[in-house]
Scaffold this active site. Structure first.
Site, PDB file in Angstrom:
ATOM      1  N   LYS A  96      67.683  37.467  44.576  1.00 58.57           N
ATOM      2  CA  LYS A  96      68.295  38.206  43.475  1.00 58.57           C
ATOM      3  C   LYS A  96      69.796  38.132  43.623  1.00 58.57           C
ATOM      4  O   LYS A  96      70.314  37.991  44.734  1.00 58.57           O
ATOM      5  CB  LYS A  96      67.873  39.685  43.519  1.00 58.57           C
ATOM      6  CG  LYS A  96      68.067  40.404  42.200  1.00 58.57           C
ATOM      7  CD  LYS A  96      66.879  40.138  41.299  1.00 58.57           C
ATOM      8  CE  LYS A  96      66.895  40.946  40.042  1.00 58.57           C
ATOM      9  NZ  LYS A  96      65.549  41.004  39.456  1.00 58.57           N
TER      10      LYS A  96
HETATM   11  N1  GLU Z   1      64.887  39.362  36.328  1.00 58.77           N
HETATM   12  C1  GLU Z   1      63.487  39.171  36.101  1.00 58.77           C
HETATM   13  C2  GLU Z   1      62.675  39.936  37.120  1.00 58.77           C
HETATM   14  O1  GLU Z   1      63.136  40.893  37.695  1.00 58.77           O
HETATM   15  C3  GLU Z   1      63.122  37.698  35.982  1.00 58.77           C
HETATM   16  C4  GLU Z   1      63.345  36.884  37.204  1.00 58.77           C
HETATM   17  C5  GLU Z   1      63.108  35.385  37.007  1.00 58.77           C
HETATM   18  O2  GLU Z   1      62.666  34.982  35.945  1.00 58.77           O
HETATM   19  O3  GLU Z   1      63.383  34.654  37.959  1.00 58.77           O
HETATM   20  O4  GLU Z   1      61.520  39.669  37.319  1.00 58.77           O
END
Ligand code: GLU
Length: 419
Positions: A109
């Site tokens: 993240k």
């Molecule tokens: N931000 C989204 C999540 O928390 C999508 C993450 C992604 O598609 O890699 O799942």
């Protein structure tokens, strides 16, 4: 909705959920130690020039939590509340989310501590490009693949992809997902998190004999997750009685007209001034009369103070980490069923995976194919979680962690520790 200021570590709380499942799996202490440490945490400064000419410095983060099952995967968040602790917790959750739906990814993240509401489009572009440039060596289609998260859009992904491609002197659409369709995005990606949430919710409602035509649904948050979930619930004939965003909440016993609400939100960039429901407080929405409650904003929404007052029978988590461990205990005691974040919002990353696959093939699927594959993956794993929960007498959350941890541990054991 602003995250309440709490004097606890979000990552620490996330580990509490992990430990519960690790106990069920009788995981040894060495494996627990490995899995509760992020592989890599990157912090850097993002100097940039405002349109006014003034210089500013923001802080950027990327936490690559695990590579055990594949390249890192997870969004980038632009928000004033971003901290290393939060990004680490979110990367930790991505690890279990990708594993719970069996995607060949690890977990990661990223984030920038900033308030996009105060930034012009060109300021946002400069921040995004500098953020991407700082990460050129450590991201890539086979290393770590970012995506949208809170306040980051397909346009932000386009800037990220362009910056990376310029640096490596090669067109590399697979470095990020959630891109616009014109440059390698996938059909169905924008709606995917909301769609996945409604797929899980409707399947669980069937289990609980909650008739979709009668059930009242309340949704906190009207962004990419909440708005599309509301639309899809309405399309399936469900009554969405409550919606909200940072500006306030709106309740209508007869059902909010979601097309009107989204047209209002697109036009005014918020629900402020929406007249299709009685205006109530944001906290009141959570404890309002409803059968299904969907938190689709930020962390720590359900806590020791409000958990006893929730009236819903089913909670489907669209946000990451909306339930504190204290609240989870109260929900369990009260028999409120919770589809946890790592399952409830996994639709987004699942279609991100499809986007990555399509980019690598250079061949793009029709939307119906994307949606069909999404439903298949989500329901297969949701049913597996349910089977674990009933066999072990565990909540769906603990069952989901159990399934995910088991998959990551198997990968780790097969690969071994390189030394
Ligand atoms: N931000 C989204 C999540 O928390 C999508 C993450 C992604 O598609 O890699 O799942």
């Amino acid at each position: 909705m602003a995250t309440a200021v709490r004097d606890v570590s979000i990552f620490g709380e996330a580990i509490a959920y992990f430990n519960e499942a690790a106990d069920l799996l009788e995981l040894d202490s060495g494996m627990r130690r490995i899995l509760t440490h992020p592989t890599r945490q990157i912090i850097f400064s993002i100097p940039f020039q405002r349109d006014s000419g003034e210089f500013e410095v923001f802080t950027g983060y990327r936490v690559q939590y695990s590579f055990a099952r594949g390249p890192g995967k997870g969004g980038i968040r632009f928000h004033p509340g971003v901290t290393l602790d939060e990004v680490t917790a979110l990367a930790f959750w991505m690890t279990w989310k990708c594993a719970v739906v069996d995607l060949p990814f690890g977990g990661a993240k990223g984030g920038v501590t900033c308030d996009p509401a105060t930034l012009s489009s060109s300021e946002l572009e400069r921040i995004t490009r500098r953020y991407a440039a700082e990460l050129v060596e450590v991201v890539g289609p086979d290393k770590d693949v970012p995506a949208p998260d809170v306040n980051t859009t397909p346009q932000v992904m386009a800037w990220f992809m362009d910056t990376y491609s310029m640096h490596v002197r090669q067109h590399q659409p697979g470095v990020v997902t959630g891109k616009p369709l014109e440059i390698g995005g996938s059909r169905g990606r924008v709606e995917a998190t909301g769609r996945g949430l409604t797929i899980c919710a409707l399947d669980q409602m069937e289990q609980m004999a909650l008739d979709p035509a009668k059930a009242r649904i309340a949704i906190q948050g009207f962004g990419n997750v909440g708005m599309y979930a509301a639309k899809l619930f309405a399309e399936r004939g469900c009554r969405v009685v409550g919606i909200s965003d940072v500006t306030g909440a709106y309740y209508n016993e007869k059902g909010v007209n979601i097309d009107d609400a989204s047209a209002h939100a697109f036009k005014h960039r918020s629900l402020e001034g929406f007249t299709g429901g009685e205006r109530i407080g944001n906290a009141e929405l959570l404890t309002s009369e409803c059968d299904v409650l969907v938190p689709a904003a930020l962390e720590n929404v359900f806590n020791a103070e409000n958990a006893a007052k929730i009236k819903a029978k089913l909670i489907v988590e669209g946000a990451n980490g909306p339930t504190t461990p204290e609240a989870a205990g109260i929900f369990k005691e009260r028999g409120i069923v919770v589809i946890p974040d790592i399952m409830g919002n996994a639709g987004g990353v699942t279609v991100s995976y499809f986007e990555w696959v399509q980019d690598r093939m250079g061949y793009f699927w029709k939307e119906a194919e994307v949606n069909e594959r999404l439903e298949d993956i989500l329901l297969t794993n949701l049913r597996e979680i349910r089977a674990i929960a009933s066999k072990r007498g565990a909540t769906l959350r603990t069952a989901a962690y159990t399934l995910a941890i088991d998959r990551v541990v198997k990968a780790l054991k097969l690969r071994g520790i390189y030394a």
